[in-house]
Scaffold this active site. Sequence first.
Site, PDB file in Angstrom:
ATOM      1  CE1 TYR A   1      12.381  -0.515  -2.551  1.00 34.67           C
ATOM      2  CE2 TYR A   1      11.579  -2.561  -1.592  1.00 34.67           C
ATOM      3  CZ  TYR A   1      12.336  -1.416  -1.502  1.00 34.67           C
ATOM      4  OH  TYR A   1      13.051  -1.173  -0.361  1.00 34.67           O
TER       5      TYR A   1
ATOM      6  CB  CYS B   1      -8.377   2.030   4.579  1.00 36.91           C
ATOM      7  SG  CYS B   1      -9.664   0.986   5.249  1.00 36.91           S
ATOM      8  CD  GLU B   2      -3.192   4.314   2.092  1.00 37.22           C
ATOM      9  OE1 GLU B   2      -3.044   4.738   0.922  1.00 37.22           O
ATOM     10  OE2 GLU B   2      -3.243   5.055   3.078  1.00 37.22           O
TER      11      GLU B   2
END
Length: 410
Positions: free
Chosen positions: A311, A337-338
């Site tokens: 958001y 892992c992002e």
Amino acid sequence: MELINNKYQLSGGIDPLELCKKYGTPLYVYDAAVMERQYHRLTSAFKWPKFKAHYACKALSNISVLRLFKKLGAGLDCVSIYEVKLGLHAGFSVDDILFTPNFASSEEFEEAVQLGIKINVDAIPMLENWGLHHKDHPICLRINPHLMAGGNEKISVGHIDSKFGISIHQLPHVLRIVENQGLTVEGLHMHTGSDILDVDIFMRGAEILFDAAVKFPDLKYIDLGSGFKVPYKPDDIETDIEELGEKLSARFAEFCASYNRELTLMVEPGKFLVSESGYLFAKCTLVKQTTSTAFVGLDTGLNHLIRPMFYGAYHKIVNVTEPTFKPRIYNVVGNICETDTFAVDRRIAEVVEGDIIGFYNAGAYGWMMASNYNSRPRPAEVLIHEGKAHLIRKRETVNDLLNGQIELEI
Ligand SMILES: *Cc1c(COP(=O)(O)O)cnc(C)c1O
């Protein structure tokens, strides 16, 4: 959580560092006293004698939290049959639960009817079928008044092409179906999404509902939903619940006088009741200085608190271990892992590896939106109740990741 004599304290003087030592990190901690305070703010703001607050439990549905709201006298707003079952498990009676799903299956509705739950119908095809099977089960209608609530389109559900509710413009059609099938409409409902800043927008929505209400002679309640905003940033505006309660109660009294019956006035906040009660504590795994940026990395990530990434939500972040160190500017990131960035260019007292970092406003849509992404277990939950900390959900382990899997021998 307050800074007292340079040490952070939770309610009852509880030391968050002790909780992290005892239960490990990451850790969700909720303060029941704050939930009670918010509930009482709400019920004292609305002076109408037949006022009922339903807790929208998708914000935080831990059974102990449901029990607390049950004890306080709240009803429950449920968006899935599973929330209904949790509510019944926590001791709510069927009369105290309003079931407001969206695109739920007919099986789910069937189950709710069998249980005797109050059902909020939010689509015309459903209404058309209702008389065939459940003519005698009274219903509530979710009306979409098409108010654009707040500024964030990701959390607004009232706009013209929203998937929620029956459009107010389809009211004549609705009335024909209700009449032809002899349905009993006992409630009208709206929920225009989170983050309503303006009391006047709410009042406009209420007027639209009152206009529609005169066409339904069997009403028992009108539910005005939620979207009450709480402050996340220091300078954030919050919904003035006291003003809203006063204005709505007065207007509701007028409406009931003209309708010739005293109806129940309902609202159903989630965030307002639990957001400020909650904290997420995590440990700094590493401070990494690149050529441009200082990163504080944590033993949590978007798998445990997704609001900042999903958001763009702001959560206040502090160094609980060393609150008095000189502030530095950090990007706070997770271990997934992002690109799971909690905050950019945030001033936080200098962090070193092992420090405990605290997120504010983590009570609503925190643990509930947590996942096992990257195959990491979800955190434990602690509730501070009457000055004592209680573990109300164990930290998951690798067994929880394996549970339910049927392993093929390959
Ligand atoms: C999510 C939801 C609420 C609660 O919204 P908050 O912004 O948390 O107050 C109320 N009613 C319905 C139908 C909802 O889906």
